[in-house]
Write an enzyme that holds these catalytic residues in place. Structure first.
Site, short mmCIF file in Angstrom:
data_model
loop_
_atom_site.label_atom_id
_atom_site.label_comp_id
_atom_site.label_asym_id
_atom_site.label_seq_id
_atom_site.Cartn_x
_atom_site.Cartn_y
_atom_site.Cartn_z
N THR A 185 -44.47 55.99 -28.98
CA THR A 185 -45.02 54.65 -28.81
C THR A 185 -46.07 54.69 -27.71
O THR A 185 -45.98 55.51 -26.79
CB THR A 185 -43.94 53.63 -28.39
OG1 THR A 185 -43.35 54.12 -27.18
CG2 THR A 185 -42.87 53.50 -29.45
N GLU A 330 -41.70 51.78 -34.04
CA GLU A 330 -40.25 51.87 -34.21
C GLU A 330 -39.78 51.40 -35.59
O GLU A 330 -38.63 51.57 -35.96
CB GLU A 330 -39.54 50.99 -33.15
CG GLU A 330 -39.54 51.57 -31.75
CD GLU A 330 -40.77 51.15 -30.94
OE1 GLU A 330 -41.81 50.83 -31.56
OE2 GLU A 330 -40.69 51.14 -29.70
N LYS A 438 -43.93 32.19 -18.00
CA LYS A 438 -42.74 31.35 -17.81
C LYS A 438 -43.06 30.34 -16.73
O LYS A 438 -43.06 30.63 -15.55
CB LYS A 438 -41.55 32.23 -17.46
CG LYS A 438 -41.22 33.14 -18.65
CD LYS A 438 -39.94 33.92 -18.51
CE LYS A 438 -39.63 34.56 -19.87
NZ LYS A 438 -38.96 35.82 -19.82
N TRP A 443 -41.77 28.34 -21.89
CA TRP A 443 -42.63 29.47 -22.22
C TRP A 443 -44.00 29.00 -22.71
O TRP A 443 -44.09 28.10 -23.52
CB TRP A 443 -41.99 30.34 -23.32
CG TRP A 443 -40.79 31.12 -22.88
CD1 TRP A 443 -40.16 31.05 -21.67
CD2 TRP A 443 -40.07 32.09 -23.65
NE1 TRP A 443 -39.10 31.90 -21.63
CE2 TRP A 443 -39.01 32.56 -22.83
CE3 TRP A 443 -40.21 32.61 -24.93
CZ2 TRP A 443 -38.10 33.52 -23.27
CZ3 TRP A 443 -39.30 33.57 -25.36
CH2 TRP A 443 -38.26 34.03 -24.54
#
Ligand code: AMP
Length: 541
Positions: A185, A330, A438, A443
């Site tokens: 990754t 993934e 945040k 959010w």
């Protein structure tokens, strides 16, 4: 009681067998790294992959050994994949866009024994080869005539190397859960992590990827994977194209607008896939020359969000259907594709574009859920956003040489993305979980703000990060790169955004910069931006 059906392990090289038998003469065309166009077919690719397998076997490469490739999309690279797979070794695609130190780290971590490398990368490799501890031999993907002098250990030209094998060789047989491929990754934080695909996961994923409501590739298609083999398993195209028997056009080292256009036009490509950056270059080329895309039917855009204007341009000006897709290394990597279910099929214009801004719905084989920070499931109302988690036979359950638990109690993997799910099962990414801002316990999506800001005619690129705030914890800072020779004030940008988002989402400030840092796969490097702006003082309201 067990079923009474045959035991036919799902092995990747069976895909090239099928392509050779059923679609043997189908063209595989490459813009070679040396320059000229090269044409072969699936039957020959298989024959030469068998030689690769035989030669690797003779060189002592065994089941489970890792073999690196540092290479563009070419027929030789494809032969290497299948040759490596056919003896149970593991193809390890290395991203040449990484820093040399990262490449060394990855190759050493994977303990690659051999490396197939394109001419393009020889100079950089020679400089760093002393850092590649485990490589015993380099095979340069070219012929004797183009083979340069090189200091690389035991280096040999690919064509000479396989000429020493007669191809009288049978694939090895082993369990379908055997490791097949490996891809690290990009890792915006910490060291890269190795994802290890199995033969079974790759084959099942290729089936999934080919479904009509996924990529929907057929033998009649001509497929141009602009996405490199080294980017997240090539979005399955190295498997799903031969599996379906479509023709394959490979762009080699040239991914610029004019070169891609030339391939699309000359070979009457019907299907292509890649990240937004390459399509931006293609659209600029089309605008400059006034050329059209009469053959191209579908284009998969993923890796990062497809901008609305890009989707609209392809569809309205060129008659090409855009399939917005989302996934990650993934996940082999496909997670969702935005094709139209009957509920949305009749939509047109802006209403259709609204849906196409979503990353789409998962095919069979990917299960999704969204949860809050505590793991509680959130509703699929298209508004509530939470952590996106996934489960399926082609989703990672662990990283290579790493014992950490990465699944929750129900076996779901946390993607690190934040998303909404709508009542029809369409997912929309609102942010990366580490990038959401945040603010006062709520959010704010940095991506929504970025998308809005790039809609301003003077803005070339925008990134939003959270900056410390004494009262609200964090507040959004908008970082902007203006288009060439443009000037704009902070108030001008903010006024453009006003009224289009909730008031409390409005950025507290705008910072103009020359350039925004990117990762090797073209994503905005927010860690670096946050570091750069860590002492930034927001204006007092
Ligand atoms: P990689 O494993 O390097 O392919 O990166 C995967 C990540 O890219 C995902 O977790 C997302 O954050 C991002 N990504 C991929 N496709 C999209 C998309 N269509 N829209 C937004 N983000 C995307």
């Amino acid at each position: 009681m067990l079923g009474l059906m045959q035991d036919w392990p799902l092995l990747c090289h069976r895909i090239i067998d099928h392509a050779a038998i059923q679609h043997g003469a189908r063209p595989v065309v490459t813009r070679s790294v040396e320059g000229p166009i090269h044409t072969t077919n699936y039957a020959d690719i298989r024959k030469r992959a068998l030689k690769v397998a035989q030669r690797l076997d003779r060189d002592g490469i065994k089941l489970g050994d890792r073999v690196a490739t540092l290479a563009w999309n070419t027929w030789r690279h494809l032969e290497c994949w299948y040759g490596i797979l056919g003896i149970g070794a593991i193809y390890h695609t290395v991203n040449p866009r990484l820093f040399a130190e990262q490449i060394c780290w990855i190759v050493n971590h994977a303990e690659d024994r051999m490396m197939f490398v394109d001419l393009t990368f020889l100079p950089i490799l020679e400089k760093h080869a002393h850092g590649l501890k485990t490589i015993e031999r380099y095979v340069v993907l070219t012929d004797a005539a183009h083979m340069p002098k090189t200091t690389l250990k035991n280096a040999v030209a690919y064509e000479e190397w396989i000429a020493e094998a007669d191809g009288d060789f049978a694939w090895k047989s082993f369990d379908e859960n055997t490791a097949a491929g490996m891809c690290y990754t990009s890792g915006t934080t910490g060291n890269p992590k190795g994802v290890l695909y199995s033969h079974r996961s790759n084959v099942l994923h290729a089936f999934m990827a080919s479904l009509p409501d996924a990529k929907g590739i057929a033998a009649r298609d001509v497929v141009l994977p602009v996405v490199p083999l080294f980017h997240a398993n090539c979005w399955s195209l190295a498997f799903s194209t031969p599996l379906t028997g479509a023709s394959l056009i490979l762009p080699g080292a040239k991914l610029d607008g004019p070169s891609i256009y030339e391939l699309l036009d000359t070979y009457k490509v019907t299907f292509t896939a890649g990240v937004p950056t390459v399509w931006l270059a293609l659209l600029q080329e089309l605008e400059k020359t006034g050329a059209k895309l009469p053959h191209l039917k579908r284009i998969v855009i993923g890796g990062s969000a497809s901008p609305r204007a890009m989707t609209q341009k392809f569809q309205d000006s060129y008659g090409v259907e855009v399939i917005h897709a989302w996934g990650m290394t993934e996940m082999s990597p496909l997670g969702s594709l935005c094709t139209m279910k009957p509920e949305y099929a009749a939509l047109t214009g802006e209403a259709k574009l609204d849906i196409q801004m979503k990353q789409g719905h998962p095919p069979f084989g990917v299960e999704m859920k969204i949860t809050d920070d505590k793991g509680k499931n959130l509703p699929w109302d298209g508004k509530t956003f939470g952590r996106l988690k996934v489960r399926g036979p082609a989703v990672a359950r662990r990283y290579f040489k790493d014992d950490s638990e990465i699944l929750d109690q129900e076996g779901f993997f946390d993607t690190g993305d934040v998303a909404t799910m709508d009542p029809h099962g369409y997912m929309q990414i609102t942010d990366r979980s580490k990038d959401v801002i945040k603010s006062g316990g709520e959010w704010i999506s940095s991506i929504d703000l970025e998308n809005l800001a790039v809609g301003h005619p003077k803005v070339a690129e925008a990134a939003v990060i959270g900056v410390q705030h004494p009262k609200w914890d964090e507040r959004p800072l908008l970082v902007v790169v203006l288009k060439k020779d443009q000037r704009a004030s902070k108030d001008e940008i903010l006024a453009f955004m006003q009224g289009k988002i909730a008031k409390w989402w409005m950025p507290d400030d705008v910072a103009f910069v020359e350039e925004i840092p990117h990762t090797a796969t073209g994503k905005i490097l927010k860690t670096e931006l946050r570091e750069r702006f860590k002492d930034y003082r927001l204006p007092v309201q």
